[in-house]
Design an enzyme around this catalytic site. Sequence first.
Site, PDB file in Angstrom:
ATOM      1  N   TRP A  89       0.199   6.592   9.525  1.00  0.00           N
ATOM      2  CA  TRP A  89       1.119   6.201  10.596  1.00  0.00           C
ATOM      3  C   TRP A  89       2.507   5.863  10.061  1.00  0.00           C
ATOM      4  O   TRP A  89       3.469   5.941  10.816  1.00  0.00           O
ATOM      5  CB  TRP A  89       0.522   5.052  11.406  1.00  0.00           C
ATOM      6  CG  TRP A  89      -0.485   5.525  12.411  1.00  0.00           C
ATOM      7  CD1 TRP A  89      -1.111   6.745  12.443  1.00  0.00           C
ATOM      8  CD2 TRP A  89      -0.976   4.794  13.530  1.00  0.00           C
ATOM      9  NE1 TRP A  89      -1.972   6.812  13.502  1.00  0.00           N
ATOM     10  CE2 TRP A  89      -1.911   5.625  14.188  1.00  0.00           C
ATOM     11  CE3 TRP A  89      -0.747   3.520  14.030  1.00  0.00           C
ATOM     12  CZ2 TRP A  89      -2.588   5.216  15.333  1.00  0.00           C
ATOM     13  CZ3 TRP A  89      -1.422   3.100  15.171  1.00  0.00           C
ATOM     14  CH2 TRP A  89      -2.331   3.946  15.823  1.00  0.00           C
ATOM     15  N   ASN A  90       2.627   5.486   8.781  1.00  0.00           N
ATOM     16  CA  ASN A  90       3.973   5.399   8.193  1.00  0.00           C
ATOM     17  C   ASN A  90       4.663   6.755   8.315  1.00  0.00           C
ATOM     18  O   ASN A  90       5.837   6.841   8.695  1.00  0.00           O
ATOM     19  CB  ASN A  90       3.925   5.027   6.715  1.00  0.00           C
ATOM     20  CG  ASN A  90       3.538   3.597   6.432  1.00  0.00           C
ATOM     21  OD1 ASN A  90       2.905   3.328   5.412  1.00  0.00           O
ATOM     22  ND2 ASN A  90       3.899   2.659   7.298  1.00  0.00           N
TER      23      ASN A  90
ATOM     24  N   ASN B 130       4.746  -6.742   5.788  1.00  0.00           N
ATOM     25  CA  ASN B 130       5.065  -8.059   6.335  1.00  0.00           C
ATOM     26  C   ASN B 130       4.299  -9.197   5.684  1.00  0.00           C
ATOM     27  O   ASN B 130       4.840 -10.300   5.545  1.00  0.00           O
ATOM     28  CB  ASN B 130       4.865  -8.060   7.849  1.00  0.00           C
ATOM     29  CG  ASN B 130       5.994  -7.346   8.556  1.00  0.00           C
ATOM     30  OD1 ASN B 130       7.136  -7.784   8.533  1.00  0.00           O
ATOM     31  ND2 ASN B 130       5.684  -6.211   9.172  1.00  0.00           N
TER      32      ASN B 130
ATOM     33  N   HIS C  32       0.827  -1.208   0.000  1.00  0.00           N
ATOM     34  CA  HIS C  32       0.000   0.000   0.000  1.00  0.00           C
ATOM     35  C   HIS C  32       0.860   1.257   0.000  1.00  0.00           C
ATOM     36  O   HIS C  32       2.028   1.258   0.407  1.00  0.00           O
ATOM     37  CB  HIS C  32      -0.919   0.004   1.218  1.00  0.00           C
ATOM     38  CG  HIS C  32      -0.169   0.008   2.530  1.00  0.00           C
ATOM     39  ND1 HIS C  32       0.400   1.144   3.056  1.00  0.00           N
ATOM     40  CD2 HIS C  32       0.113  -0.990   3.402  1.00  0.00           C
ATOM     41  CE1 HIS C  32       0.995   0.861   4.197  1.00  0.00           C
ATOM     42  NE2 HIS C  32       0.845  -0.440   4.429  1.00  0.00           N
ATOM     43  N   GLY C  33       0.262   2.362  -0.445  1.00  0.00           N
ATOM     44  CA  GLY C  33       0.950   3.644  -0.398  1.00  0.00           C
ATOM     45  C   GLY C  33       1.194   4.093   1.034  1.00  0.00           C
ATOM     46  O   GLY C  33       0.664   3.506   1.991  1.00  0.00           O
ATOM     47  N   GLU C  34       1.988   5.133   1.170  1.00  0.00           N
ATOM     48  CA  GLU C  34       2.326   5.627   2.509  1.00  0.00           C
ATOM     49  C   GLU C  34       1.064   5.891   3.327  1.00  0.00           C
ATOM     50  O   GLU C  34       0.155   6.597   2.892  1.00  0.00           O
ATOM     51  CB  GLU C  34       3.134   6.922   2.412  1.00  0.00           C
ATOM     52  CG  GLU C  34       3.551   7.468   3.774  1.00  0.00           C
ATOM     53  CD  GLU C  34       4.152   8.855   3.689  1.00  0.00           C
ATOM     54  OE1 GLU C  34       5.350   8.994   3.944  1.00  0.00           O
ATOM     55  OE2 GLU C  34       3.394   9.803   3.354  1.00  0.00           O
TER      56      GLU C  34
ATOM     57  N   GLY D 190       0.389  -2.178  12.331  1.00  0.00           N
ATOM     58  CA  GLY D 190      -0.222  -3.494  12.446  1.00  0.00           C
ATOM     59  C   GLY D 190      -1.642  -3.524  11.926  1.00  0.00           C
ATOM     60  O   GLY D 190      -1.916  -3.117  10.796  1.00  0.00           O
TER      61      GLY D 190
ATOM     62  N   GLU E 184      -1.659  -6.838   7.532  1.00  0.00           N
ATOM     63  CA  GLU E 184      -0.320  -6.629   8.073  1.00  0.00           C
ATOM     64  C   GLU E 184      -0.110  -7.533   9.289  1.00  0.00           C
ATOM     65  O   GLU E 184      -1.067  -8.018   9.902  1.00  0.00           O
ATOM     66  CB  GLU E 184      -0.164  -5.149   8.462  1.00  0.00           C
ATOM     67  CG  GLU E 184       1.147  -4.758   9.125  1.00  0.00           C
ATOM     68  CD  GLU E 184       2.367  -5.047   8.272  1.00  0.00           C
ATOM     69  OE1 GLU E 184       2.704  -6.246   8.142  1.00  0.00           O
ATOM     70  OE2 GLU E 184       2.983  -4.097   7.767  1.00  0.00           O
TER      71      GLU E 184
END
Length: 249
Positions: free
Chosen positions: A17-18, A185, A12-14, A25, A90
């Site tokens: 929370w990135n 992940n 996924h794109g940014e 999670g 995730e």
Amino acid sequence: MGETATLVLLRHGESEWNSLNLFTGWVDVGLTDKGRAEAVRSGELLAEQGLLPDALYTSLLRRAITTAHLALDAADRLWIPVRRSWRLNERHYGALQGLDKAETKARYGEEQFMAWRRSYDTPPPPIERGSTYSQDADPRYADIGGGPLTECLADVVVRFLPYFTDVIVPDLRSGKTVLIVAHGNSLRALVKHLDQMSDDDVVGLNIPTGIPLRYDLDARLRPLVPGGTYLDPEAAAAGAAAVASQGRG
């Protein structure tokens, strides 16, 4: 299938929370403006290279679902079948969900931080049921008891690979180009399987946001090019380095 099958992986794109450097999670956050632009660009890359998906698989989290929608729209493929499953979610970061990565490293030390974040078989402490960032009351996960309380990467492999084998592989074998839009992940778990990476080697694998990764697979579903091929290699290298550096500041 013919002599080869085509699988495209897309993180996924940014997410919001990135950008804040928080453990995310299963917390359901949206995309930043940058993340939405990454998603659109990923669809444009697919169209430019004639890599048009026939089927799409994604998670139950909005950052992946939104990325998938924007990418398909940009590639003019909104009409293809889409299947969603929690098995593509995730990794669950347990009690770390919502915590700042740099602050967590400062509190627990580099060794413990890296074990929780990158090791194959060390899960973080479990989240408490009913806490702010738990999912036990989320209707999406009612059929699985609210989902896990924590996971390591090995747990993600256990939950994702049977779904890949039983549900996604038949599409590949039928000749469809399959796009999987998921998470750092869950995609690491799949790449580990595809490339037959060791538990130690996968620790150093970083997948950037918003850049399609193409795998051409042989009749045994082994990659013709180990590691696959990013549609924008330069951006992928920079993005992977950025992922690796998270929590170091």
